[in-house]
Design a protein around this motif. Sequence first.
Motif, short mmCIF file in Angstrom:
data_model
loop_
_atom_site.label_atom_id
_atom_site.label_comp_id
_atom_site.label_asym_id
_atom_site.label_seq_id
_atom_site.Cartn_x
_atom_site.Cartn_y
_atom_site.Cartn_z
N ARG A 43 0.74 -1.07 0.32
CA ARG A 43 0.26 -0.10 -0.01
C ARG A 43 1.10 1.31 0.03
O ARG A 43 1.10 2.44 -0.87
CB ARG A 43 -0.77 0.06 1.07
CG ARG A 43 -2.22 0.85 1.12
CD ARG A 43 -2.41 1.28 3.07
NE ARG A 43 -3.30 -0.10 2.82
CZ ARG A 43 -4.44 0.11 2.34
NH1 ARG A 43 -5.40 1.29 1.85
NH2 ARG A 43 -5.87 -0.69 2.81
N LYS A 74 -8.32 -8.59 1.02
CA LYS A 74 -8.35 -8.00 1.84
C LYS A 74 -7.77 -6.67 3.03
O LYS A 74 -8.87 -5.90 3.17
CB LYS A 74 -8.60 -9.75 3.06
CG LYS A 74 -9.22 -9.44 4.15
CD LYS A 74 -10.09 -9.96 4.74
CE LYS A 74 -10.40 -10.24 6.59
NZ LYS A 74 -11.79 -9.48 5.92
N GLN A 75 -6.26 -7.10 3.08
CA GLN A 75 -6.15 -5.61 3.53
C GLN A 75 -6.58 -4.53 2.72
O GLN A 75 -6.20 -3.04 2.74
CB GLN A 75 -4.26 -6.25 3.57
CG GLN A 75 -4.12 -7.01 3.95
CD GLN A 75 -4.89 -6.65 5.68
OE1 GLN A 75 -4.88 -6.29 6.73
NE2 GLN A 75 -5.08 -7.76 6.53
N ASP A 100 -8.93 -3.84 0.12
CA ASP A 100 -10.40 -3.46 -0.12
C ASP A 100 -11.06 -1.97 0.35
O ASP A 100 -12.74 -1.97 -0.63
CB ASP A 100 -11.17 -4.80 -0.43
CG ASP A 100 -11.86 -4.95 0.98
OD1 ASP A 100 -10.91 -4.75 2.17
OD2 ASP A 100 -12.79 -6.37 1.18
N SER A 101 -11.00 -2.08 1.58
CA SER A 101 -11.55 -0.75 2.37
C SER A 101 -11.09 0.54 1.29
O SER A 101 -11.67 1.51 1.50
CB SER A 101 -11.17 -0.45 3.49
OG SER A 101 -9.51 -0.03 3.47
N ASP A 102 -10.37 0.09 0.64
CA ASP A 102 -9.59 1.58 -0.05
C ASP A 102 -9.67 1.47 -1.58
O ASP A 102 -9.44 2.67 -2.40
CB ASP A 102 -7.87 2.44 0.39
CG ASP A 102 -8.70 2.33 1.42
OD1 ASP A 102 -8.97 3.42 1.88
OD2 ASP A 102 -7.19 1.83 2.35
N ASP A 134 -11.20 -0.65 -5.23
CA ASP A 134 -11.85 -1.74 -6.24
C ASP A 134 -10.99 -2.85 -6.75
O ASP A 134 -9.63 -2.79 -7.69
CB ASP A 134 -12.93 -1.09 -7.55
CG ASP A 134 -13.79 -2.00 -8.09
OD1 ASP A 134 -13.67 -3.45 -7.33
OD2 ASP A 134 -13.80 -1.85 -8.92
N CYS A 167 -16.61 -9.37 -1.47
CA CYS A 167 -16.71 -7.70 -2.65
C CYS A 167 -15.96 -8.06 -3.94
O CYS A 167 -15.81 -7.02 -5.02
CB CYS A 167 -16.76 -6.15 -1.89
SG CYS A 167 -15.02 -6.31 -1.08
#
Length: 238
Positions: free
Chosen positions: A26, A51-52, A54-56, A58, A78
């Motif tokens: 990241r 998974k680490q 996917d919050s930020d 697509d 997702c």
Amino acid sequence: METYDVFAPFYDAVQGDRAEHAAYVRSLIQKHHPEATTVLELACGTGSVLKQLDSDYDVTGVDLSERMLEIAARKVPCARLIRADMTEVALEEQFDVVLCVYDSINHLLRFAEWEAVFGRARAHLEDGGLFIFDVNTERRLASFVPLPAVTEWFGDGNLMVLDVVDGGEGVFVWSIRIFEHLGDASYRLHTEDIREVAFPADRIRRGLQKRFRRVWTYDEERSRPSPSSGRLHFVCRK
């Protein structure tokens, strides 16, 4: 291409959540492409890195192992997940970032296959996008050979025995033995041999420079890469 089908059900219990590695990846994305919103991961495995992220972002994942993808689908619902060979995948779309991390590319034993991945990554990138991947160096792989086998208890009484042996002609074999605890004194043995090969960093850079307009090389443990580096990250801009 190795698929990890035998090891898949035990993979996360042994390898953990990959949070530290994902955080470093990241940081490379934020450093070189802070406006990125879409990520494609080649050889995504059980989806730990996705998974680490996917919050930020697509996220889309590609892997050859059906069993790995089944786990990833539960872990990262997702994410869009696709079964394909990373040397041949053709999604007919572009992303801001393409990843191939945790030495996945080392499982390809011919440099022509590495170059095929470089080409597939470039084809799936927007102009200005990044291809980020990491490799085990030959120094790192060779350093495991003289060491005794690693034994690790995990889960509900399961045992992993991991040994790295020199397979000859530059190939190193991760010999994985899982003794799955079935209850009382009963165990089921699962075995899988995973092969890796490393190529010189200069050769990798030359292959990348044919396809990307800028290439950076990083060693997470040092201020700059050196002959002592065990893992290298390459960041390539289309």
